[in-house]
Design a protein around this motif. Sequence first.
Motif, short mmCIF file in Angstrom:
data_model
loop_
_atom_site.label_atom_id
_atom_site.label_comp_id
_atom_site.label_asym_id
_atom_site.label_seq_id
_atom_site.Cartn_x
_atom_site.Cartn_y
_atom_site.Cartn_z
N VAL A 183 0.83 -1.20 0.00
CA VAL A 183 0.00 0.00 0.00
C VAL A 183 0.87 1.26 0.00
O VAL A 183 0.61 2.22 -0.72
CB VAL A 183 -0.95 -0.03 1.22
N GLU A 185 3.88 1.39 -1.16
CA GLU A 185 4.51 1.43 -2.48
C GLU A 185 3.55 2.02 -3.51
O GLU A 185 3.95 2.81 -4.37
CB GLU A 185 4.93 0.02 -2.90
N ALA A 186 2.29 1.64 -3.41
CA ALA A 186 1.30 2.18 -4.35
C ALA A 186 1.25 3.70 -4.22
O ALA A 186 1.24 4.41 -5.23
CB ALA A 186 -0.08 1.57 -4.07
N SER A 187 1.24 4.19 -3.01
CA SER A 187 1.15 5.64 -2.85
C SER A 187 2.41 6.31 -3.39
O SER A 187 2.35 7.38 -4.00
CB SER A 187 0.85 5.97 -1.38
N ARG A 188 3.57 5.64 -3.24
CA ARG A 188 4.80 6.18 -3.78
C ARG A 188 4.74 6.20 -5.31
O ARG A 188 5.15 7.17 -5.95
CB ARG A 188 5.98 5.31 -3.33
N ALA A 189 4.20 5.12 -5.88
CA ALA A 189 4.14 5.03 -7.34
C ALA A 189 3.26 6.12 -7.94
O ALA A 189 3.43 6.49 -9.09
CB ALA A 189 3.61 3.65 -7.75
N PHE A 190 2.30 6.62 -7.16
CA PHE A 190 1.45 7.69 -7.67
C PHE A 190 2.05 9.06 -7.44
O PHE A 190 1.40 10.08 -7.66
CB PHE A 190 0.04 7.59 -7.08
N GLY A 191 3.29 9.09 -6.94
CA GLY A 191 3.98 10.36 -6.82
C GLY A 191 3.66 11.11 -5.54
O GLY A 191 3.86 12.32 -5.47
N ALA A 192 3.17 10.40 -4.52
CA ALA A 192 2.90 11.06 -3.25
C ALA A 192 4.21 11.53 -2.62
O ALA A 192 5.22 10.83 -2.69
CB ALA A 192 2.17 10.11 -2.31
N THR A 193 4.19 12.72 -2.02
CA THR A 193 5.36 13.17 -1.27
C THR A 193 5.38 12.42 0.06
O THR A 193 4.41 11.76 0.43
CB THR A 193 5.28 14.67 -0.99
N GLN A 196 2.51 13.49 2.12
CA GLN A 196 1.22 12.97 1.65
C GLN A 196 1.07 11.49 2.01
O GLN A 196 -0.01 11.03 2.38
CB GLN A 196 1.12 13.12 0.13
N MET A 197 2.19 10.77 1.91
CA MET A 197 2.18 9.35 2.24
C MET A 197 1.86 9.16 3.73
O MET A 197 1.07 8.32 4.12
CB MET A 197 3.57 8.79 1.96
N GLY A 200 -1.83 10.63 4.47
CA GLY A 200 -2.95 10.00 3.79
C GLY A 200 -2.98 8.48 3.91
O GLY A 200 -4.03 7.87 3.75
N VAL A 201 -1.84 7.87 4.19
CA VAL A 201 -1.79 6.41 4.17
C VAL A 201 -1.24 5.84 5.47
O VAL A 201 -1.89 5.04 6.14
CB VAL A 201 -0.92 5.92 2.98
N PRO A 204 -3.19 7.06 8.94
CA PRO A 204 -4.53 6.48 9.05
C PRO A 204 -4.50 4.97 9.26
O PRO A 204 -5.28 4.43 10.05
CB PRO A 204 -5.18 6.81 7.71
#
Lengths: 285, 396
Positions: A183, A185-193, A196-197, A200-201, A204
């Motif tokens: 999960v 990694e997915a947020s990283r792949a979408f370019g989250a800083t 943000q990671m 947002g992830v 939570p």
Amino acid sequence: MFIDIGKPIADTTNAFIEWLIVNHGDVFESIANALLTVLILIERVLRGAPPWSVILVAGLIAYAASRKPVLSVGVMVLAWLLGSLGLWEQAMQTIAIMLVSVGIAVIIGIPLGVVTARSDTARMLLNPVLDLMQTIPSFVYLIPAAMLFGLGKVPAILATVIYATPPLIRLTDLGIRQVDHAVVEASRAFGATRWQMLRGVQIPLALPSIMQGINQTMMMALAMVVIASMIGARGIGETVLLGLQRNDPGKGLVGGIGIVILAIIFDRISQAFGRRLQAYRAVEG
Amino acid sequence: MPLIDVRNVTKIFGARPERALARLKAGAGKEAILAESGNTVGLYDVSLSIERGEIFVVMGLSGSGKSTLIRHLNRLIDPTEGEIVIDGNDILKLSIRELEAFRRQKTGMVFQRFGLFPHRTVLQNVAYGLEVRGEPRAKRHARAAEWVATVGLSGYEDQYPAQLSGGMQQRVGLARALCTDPEILLMDEAFSALDPLIRGQMQDQLIDLQSRLRKTIVFITHDLDEALRLGDRIAILKDGSLSQIGTPAEILLSPADDYVRAFVKDVNRARVLTVETVMKPPPLRLTDETLEQALAEMQRQGAEIGYVVNARGYRGVVTRDSVNAAIASRAGPTVDEIAVGAPSIAPGASLAEALPATLSSTYPLAVISRDGSLEGTLSAAQVGEILTPSKDLEAA
């Protein structure tokens, strides 16, 4: 065969404390005053409000946290019992100290937990400090604290924070490390800083663990109330202490029951809140 | 210029990879390096180019480095050595901020285990890429809702991932990757965790989406059937090195080494290969010649059969005998009038589709393209030869 390092440590520490008091006494005084202002405000609200309204608010908070009427009623009955034990005023004082201590623990503990989750080095460095905070007898730092901040509530808060923050740091760290790597990694792949990671992830998803940490912090803070009363913080701890000092075991028992009741109230509310935060998990399986 | 250019990429995992790299270049094997220093060689000297708009499949068994390779394309993993140039930019030179912007704008990724955010609803999951970009809530939710509908999940917007089946979860994953309209879609074993029926449906959906979107898709799989079905080109990876890159037909018909040969042995070729990859070059093509001209032409080329294709399209087949008979009986002036109607097949048809017609036809089947020209011929014998693995394949 031994070299004497105990005396130099003791002497240096004493000199350091003395130096702190002489040269920076005003800094500690202003810290103490700021804490006291917040504490007194909370205490004034709790003690000034009619007991029925405090009981009602406790019930409402319990309901908001759990959405369970049974828990809400249970909490109100327990709060009423506190008053019936003759501990209302003391309980309000204890709650005020506890809330301020837990607030400070959260402000310090969660960011430190995040830092140790991100960096193994930070974790390695902080771990022995946390061990120390949890094991060193409170009086070791209570006496210098009383010298710096004066007797009473502020050193009590300090002692409570020192004792009660480590589990929050550890459980925040654990919670973030246990977030599914896929999960993150997915947020990283979408370019989250990184922020943000985290926001947002990671936080939570670590929240159940963090809430467990806050719950632990509350319980440990309550465990400190008797010790805190020994340096002049009032509250239920004082009742227990008086029972001990006056050879009045009955009074001690009443105080002890009061502390347990407070512990149950805070535990159930924070646990229920923690469960509701992970409502999305309820649909699993 | 290719959109993605991977040049001599090597990845070594573990502490102090430089030393292991030197050993690797000196000719040490992967096992030796692992035993000596504990370093794992993920990729070794991999170079490949991916063109804009193609589905490029990287295939290999587990441990072949295919997931490592795809993670280099958006730098979830940095190479130990080599260059990765995307759209003319060396992405290894990007700063953290630039890299984040690159991921937000250019790439979308779909994961084997879905990687959905369990605490977010379907809609919030799909909108995540736009949220990271800082799009306002109303806009990103509108776009996300469109994509949820496109993958066929309307009505599930407010469910949590755990409430959905595996296939539905991966549709969410696909919608999430496409919602930012990325140029490059990275799919890491995206359908491997799904059961075969659902996997087939997802492949159909991807082919359908791709026919409209024309993205550049890098697709990782361990399933050769999936690779052959989806791939415009396929790269086969073994132990971190490339064995072969080619079209599905090239991989099937001329495997580069024993590893690839063993892989393609059990493939159902009839379903994968198309007529055009197997057909013989165009034979004698007749248009509106007179019978005498046709006979002369057949004799000159030594052909027994002529295929008659004129302005009216494919007319059928004439043989030397039928032309001779027609001349003897003064049947008509041109071959067009004596051609015997025979079935034809399109060059893009699979061999499985073509096989019945080749078996029932007396003559080799004419392969006629959409614009009516004769591309070649296909006989039952040719099909049989291709579909029956030759002896050396059996040995491998």
